[in-house]
Design an enzyme around this catalytic site. Structure first.
Site, PDB file in Angstrom:
ATOM      1  CG  ASP A 209      -2.081   0.984   1.104  1.00 62.14           C
ATOM      2  OD1 ASP A 209      -2.573   1.184  -0.023  1.00 62.14           O
ATOM      3  OD2 ASP A 209      -2.485   1.551   2.136  1.00 62.14           O
ATOM      4  CB  SER A 233      -6.624   2.872  -0.332  1.00 59.02           C
ATOM      5  OG  SER A 233      -5.265   3.247  -0.331  1.00 59.02           O
ATOM      6  CD  GLN A 283      -4.211   1.467  -3.423  1.00 62.19           C
ATOM      7  OE1 GLN A 283      -3.545   2.458  -3.692  1.00 62.19           O
ATOM      8  NE2 GLN A 283      -4.080   0.810  -2.272  1.00 62.19           N
TER       9      GLN A 283
END
Length: 294
Positions: A209, A233, A283
């Site tokens: 991440d 996110s 993502q």
């Protein structure tokens, strides 16, 4: 905060990722040590993944996860994880995990597990980049460029982190030059991380991440500390292809094929130093420019 050694930070990451069994199919992840503000999404993903792993047969390593962020987490509070054992087949098993904080779900995660078996194989080639020994870490860059960096970013750099990151090229706010939406970064845990492959997978999920969402705003020279930007996110997917160790250097190669409508889509490929592709990520996130919002 007192200065942390590599050994301290390895233990820190172990403690963060090792979930406690509350009862059958329920697990608890600790709050972020010395944490404040919003939870780091990678930490919630890593704890959710470890919760799913704890209910799966050890001979079936995880091969993929798909997660949706629903609410921001509170870094000062623990998280409860509820696991649903959807299926245990002959070759595959599936799990669903809900992360709960203050009585509300903050993340949904689905994970799939697969027995190890032979198969046809191919992979893309690793990007040709300088080795990590020839590059500066984020902290070294921050110290060298201190006079040109925002205070909020310097404060972030000064926070102890278990992951060492050495970018191949400068990204905002180290530079304000507009770039193609592509970046490469060497990553590793700051010390010996033991021999549990599940913990190494959870640590990579945690690390994946970092930096990924920022790829889509490189063409605009924006950074997560910019006051006119909002970043969050929205979802995160990951596929584990082969074995690896998080205490050895891995190359995180990222690109973004699209951004628009206050969202950005990003992809990542993770290679070992000898060029093996061991994981892939994807993502989508909120990348809202406040100045453009009505």
């Amino acid at each position: 905060m007192a200065e942390q050694t590599g050994t301290d930070m390895v233990k820190w990451l172990h403690d963060v990722l090792e979930v406690e069994t509350v009862e059958d199919n329920f697990f608890r992840g600790i709050a972020t040590p010395q944490g404040r503000g919003r939870s780091f999404g990678g930490q919630v993903i890593g704890q959710a993944l470890m919760s799913a792993i704890r209910t799966a047969d050890p001979d079936r390593p995880v091969h993929s996860l798909h997660a949706y962020f629903m609410r921001p987490g509170d870094a000062t509070k623990p998280v409860l994880y509820r696991v649903e054992r959807d299926r245990d087949g002959r070759s595959f098993a599936t799990r669903r995990v809900v992360a709960i904080q203050s009585g509300k779900p903050i993340l949904n995660l689905a994970a799939s597990f697969h027995v190890t078996e032979p198969g046809l194989s191919h992979q893309v080639q690793m990007p040709d980049v300088p080795p990590p020994e020839e590059l500066e870490s984020d902290e070294e860059l921050g110290e060298r460029m201190r006079g040109d960096l925002p205070e909020a970013f310097l404060n972030w750099l000064n926070m102890p982190r278990p992951i060492e990151m050495r970018p191949v090229g400068l990204r905002p706010p180290f530079t304000r030059e507009k770039q193609e939406p592509v970046q490469n970064m060497w990553i590793r845990v700051r010390g010996d991380f033991g021999d549990d492959p599940d913990l190494h997978r959870a640590a990579l999920a945690y690390t994946s991440d970092y930096g990924l969402l920022g790829t889509c705003v490189l063409p605009f020279a924006k950074a997560f500390v910019d006051p006119d930007m909002q970043f969050a996110s929205l979802d995160h997917a990951m596929w584990f292809h082969d074995d690896f160790r998080m205490d050895e250097w891995l190359l995180y190669a990222m690109d973004s094929p699209w951004a628009g409508g206050a969202r950005g889509f990003n992809r990542g490929q993770i290679f070992t130093r000898d060029g093996r592709l061991v994981a892939s990520t994807a993502q989508e996130g909120l990348v809202r420019n406040i100045d453009l919002k009505d």
